[in-house]
Design an enzyme around this catalytic site. Structure first.
Site, PDB file in Angstrom:
ATOM      1  N   ARG A  12       0.822  -1.220   0.000  1.00 38.07           N
ATOM      2  CA  ARG A  12       0.000   0.000   0.000  1.00 38.07           C
ATOM      3  C   ARG A  12       0.855   1.269   0.000  1.00 38.07           C
ATOM      4  O   ARG A  12       0.468   2.282  -0.583  1.00 38.07           O
ATOM      5  CB  ARG A  12      -0.935  -0.010   1.206  1.00 38.07           C
ATOM      6  CG  ARG A  12      -2.049  -1.015   0.992  1.00 38.07           C
ATOM      7  CD  ARG A  12      -2.933  -1.116   2.186  1.00 38.07           C
ATOM      8  NE  ARG A  12      -4.124  -1.895   1.868  1.00 38.07           N
ATOM      9  CZ  ARG A  12      -4.933  -2.408   2.774  1.00 38.07           C
ATOM     10  NH1 ARG A  12      -4.684  -2.239   4.054  1.00 38.07           N
ATOM     11  NH2 ARG A  12      -5.992  -3.093   2.404  1.00 38.07           N
TER      12      ARG A  12
ATOM     13  N   LYS B 173     -19.834 -17.890  -1.038  1.00 38.74           N
ATOM     14  CA  LYS B 173     -21.276 -17.739  -0.861  1.00 38.74           C
ATOM     15  C   LYS B 173     -21.956 -16.929  -1.948  1.00 38.74           C
ATOM     16  O   LYS B 173     -21.467 -15.883  -2.347  1.00 38.74           O
ATOM     17  CB  LYS B 173     -21.535 -17.033   0.476  1.00 38.74           C
ATOM     18  CG  LYS B 173     -21.239 -17.904   1.668  1.00 38.74           C
ATOM     19  CD  LYS B 173     -21.614 -17.148   2.916  1.00 38.74           C
ATOM     20  CE  LYS B 173     -21.628 -18.059   4.128  1.00 38.74           C
ATOM     21  NZ  LYS B 173     -21.941 -17.308   5.342  1.00 38.74           N
TER      22      LYS B 173
ATOM     23  N   GLY C  18     -10.909  -8.985  -2.199  1.00 34.11           N
ATOM     24  CA  GLY C  18     -10.567  -9.988  -1.205  1.00 34.11           C
ATOM     25  C   GLY C  18      -9.732 -11.163  -1.659  1.00 34.11           C
ATOM     26  O   GLY C  18      -8.575 -11.014  -2.064  1.00 34.11           O
TER      27      GLY C  18
ATOM     28  N   GLY D 281     -13.477  -4.126   0.089  1.00 34.45           N
ATOM     29  CA  GLY D 281     -14.865  -3.680   0.230  1.00 34.45           C
ATOM     30  C   GLY D 281     -15.231  -2.621  -0.801  1.00 34.45           C
ATOM     31  O   GLY D 281     -16.333  -2.640  -1.364  1.00 34.45           O
TER      32      GLY D 281
HETATM   33  P1  AMP Z   1     -15.251 -15.152  -0.952  1.00 32.99           P
HETATM   34  O1  AMP Z   1     -14.703 -14.399   0.220  1.00 32.99           O
HETATM   35  O2  AMP Z   1     -16.734 -15.211  -1.009  1.00 32.99           O
HETATM   36  O3  AMP Z   1     -14.616 -14.710  -2.266  1.00 32.99           O
HETATM   37  O4  AMP Z   1     -14.838 -16.673  -0.724  1.00 32.99           O
HETATM   38  C1  AMP Z   1     -13.514 -17.105  -0.706  1.00 32.99           C
HETATM   39  C2  AMP Z   1     -13.444 -18.425  -0.037  1.00 32.99           C
HETATM   40  O5  AMP Z   1     -14.233 -19.359  -0.730  1.00 32.99           O
HETATM   41  C3  AMP Z   1     -12.050 -19.007  -0.002  1.00 32.99           C
HETATM   42  O6  AMP Z   1     -11.627 -19.011   1.317  1.00 32.99           O
HETATM   43  C4  AMP Z   1     -12.228 -20.416  -0.541  1.00 32.99           C
HETATM   44  O7  AMP Z   1     -11.581 -21.397   0.233  1.00 32.99           O
HETATM   45  C5  AMP Z   1     -13.725 -20.629  -0.457  1.00 32.99           C
HETATM   46  N1  AMP Z   1     -14.215 -21.620  -1.416  1.00 32.99           N
HETATM   47  C6  AMP Z   1     -14.053 -21.660  -2.729  1.00 32.99           C
HETATM   48  N2  AMP Z   1     -14.591 -22.762  -3.261  1.00 32.99           N
HETATM   49  C7  AMP Z   1     -15.101 -23.487  -2.242  1.00 32.99           C
HETATM   50  C8  AMP Z   1     -15.768 -24.746  -2.145  1.00 32.99           C
HETATM   51  N3  AMP Z   1     -16.008 -25.481  -3.222  1.00 32.99           N
HETATM   52  N4  AMP Z   1     -16.137 -25.169  -0.925  1.00 32.99           N
HETATM   53  C9  AMP Z   1     -15.875 -24.431   0.167  1.00 32.99           C
HETATM   54  N5  AMP Z   1     -15.259 -23.220   0.137  1.00 32.99           N
HETATM   55  C10 AMP Z   1     -14.874 -22.767  -1.054  1.00 32.99           C
END
Ligand code: AMP
Length: 395
Positions: A35, A197, A353, A376
């Site tokens: 940064r 999610k 992220g 964010g």
């Molecule tokens: P996000 O913060 O929503 O971008 O999610 C990132 C996280 O999703 C990472 O820590 C990954 O380990 C997790 N992730 C990706 N694919 C899967 C999966 N098939 N099952 C569980 N976690 C997952």
């Protein structure tokens, strides 16, 4: 959009909001200086014009003035990166700060103490903002990471510089990169959304359907879509209460002529562990007791073709549990495809992220067009929101 180029900083004091919220170890050494390095071009340009720089930032989440969050810990690092002496003042407003700012000569740099030592910063307090504004002649915002916050130093202070405010080089680049994806990018446009999610990405998906030609949905998110369409997903993560929404998204995509690509096969594991037993199975036929943890080889081939067709690419979210080496192949494979497309002339933006962490971890940082510095703030931009810190400069 006003940038540094619209001003001559000769003999002017620039009050610059930077994002020096860097990680420190137990010896208070900076462990990742990205940064600070990112803010350097703006600072150098102003110094070269013959101006001086007053740098303001937050560090961590202090409760009042706590020494462990003092920005004095990073003075040496900032000095090393900029290659000029950096003065430090133990407050960001009040007599000491005003005197230090007034004494500053052209070519000099002053770092103010942590803005968040005053609760007025996060409250977006007007009086505090006015006190900050007294320190400089021109306000420059170069902190994308906090541009989605209506804090005193990121937003409200701009009101006190009606004609003397602009974006720094870093923030201008962030805005341009997002605009390329959302508005001006060459077609076909692709968004890859992965991660855990659906619920955290709904607004992004809905907003982005109007801008893209292709949408790849990967990672943990994909299982909600697969189950909603009647597939068997075993123990894979799924948000049952979002299945109707998933079907609705697919319907909307069809109506908008967006081609949606969901993995066709997955690496299934019999435990959420790096040394679990694994097998490659169709994504809609995952046996009970097994869970999908990464995209399979057929999916990667399909994604590779889609990526190489596209001229503008946004990537947010990993395709698998990339933190575990055994389940990182999908994310690495996609990174390779995007790197190749970029080499062939596509514009690629990675943001938000975990995808940024993945890109850094696997060495793709220099092989994509731009890696966003704001988590964010990036997500809110993709949701179509106007960030208060950006609006404050445009007004
Ligand atoms: P996000 O913060 O929503 O971008 O999610 C990132 C996280 O999703 C990472 O820590 C990954 O380990 C997790 N992730 C990706 N694919 C899967 C999966 N098939 N099952 C569980 N976690 C997952």
């Amino acid at each position: 959009m006003k940038t540094l180029n619209d001003f001559n900083f000769k003999n002017k004091k620039a009050l610059i909001r930077v994002d020096f919220n860097v990680p420190l170890n137990e010896k208070f050494e900076v462990t990742d200086n990205t940064r600070i390095v990112s803010a350097k071009p703006t600072i150098v340009k102003i110094l070269e014009d013959g101006g001086s720089c007053i740098l303001m930032s937050h560090l961590g989440r202090p409760k009042g003035a706590q020494d462990e969050f003092s920005l004095r810990h990073i003075v040496d690092e900032v000095q090393d990166i900029l290659g000029v002496e950096v003065k430090f003042v133990n407050d960001c407003v009040g007599e000491n700060a005003e005197k230090a700012a007034a004494d500053l000569q052209p070519g000099e740099v002053l770092l103010l103490e942590n803005l968040r030592f005053h609760k007025e910063e996060e409250a977006g307090d007007k009086v505090f903002s006015e006190q900050l504004s007294k320190l400089g002649d021109i306000y420059v915002n170069d902190a994308f990471g906090t541009a989605h916050r209506a804090h005193a130093s990121t937003t409200i202070v701009a009101d006190f510089f009606p004609n003397n405010k602009c974006f720094g080089i870093l923030l201008a680049k962030e805005i341009e990169s997002i605009e390329k994806v959302m508005k001006t990018g060459e077609k076909p446009v692709l968004a890859v959304l992965g991660g855990a999610k659906v619920s955290s990405k709904i607004t992004i998906i809905e907003n982005i359907l109007d801008k893209v030609d292709h949408l790849i949905i990967g990672g943990g998110m994909s299982f909600t879509f697969v189950k909603a369409q009647g597939g068997k997903i075993g123990n894979s993560i799924c948000e049952d209460d979002k299945m109707d929404l998933a079907l609705d998204i697919l319907k909307q995509a069809k109506a908008k002529n967006v081609q949606v690509h969901i993995p066709v096969d997955v690496v299934a594991a019999d435990a959420f562990s790096n040394d679990a037993n694994t097998q490659i199975v169709d994504i809609d036929k995952i046996p009970d007791g097994w869970e999908g943890v990464d995209a399979g080889p057929k999916s990667l081939e399909i994604f590779h073709e889609v990526v190489l067709q596209c001229k503008t690419i946004l990537w947010n979210g990993p395709l698998g549990v990339f933190e575990m080496e055994s389940f990182a192949k999908g994310t690495i494979g996609l990174g390779n495809s995007i790197a190749e497309a970029t080499k062939n002339g596509a514009f690629s933006l990675v943001g938000g992220g975990d995808s940024v962490a993945a890109v850094k971890q696997f060495g793709f940082e220099d092989k994509v067009s731009y890696v966003s510095t704001g988590g964010g703030a990036m997500l809110e931009s993709l949701e179509g929101k106007t960030l208060p810190g950006i609006a404050a400069i445009l007004e």
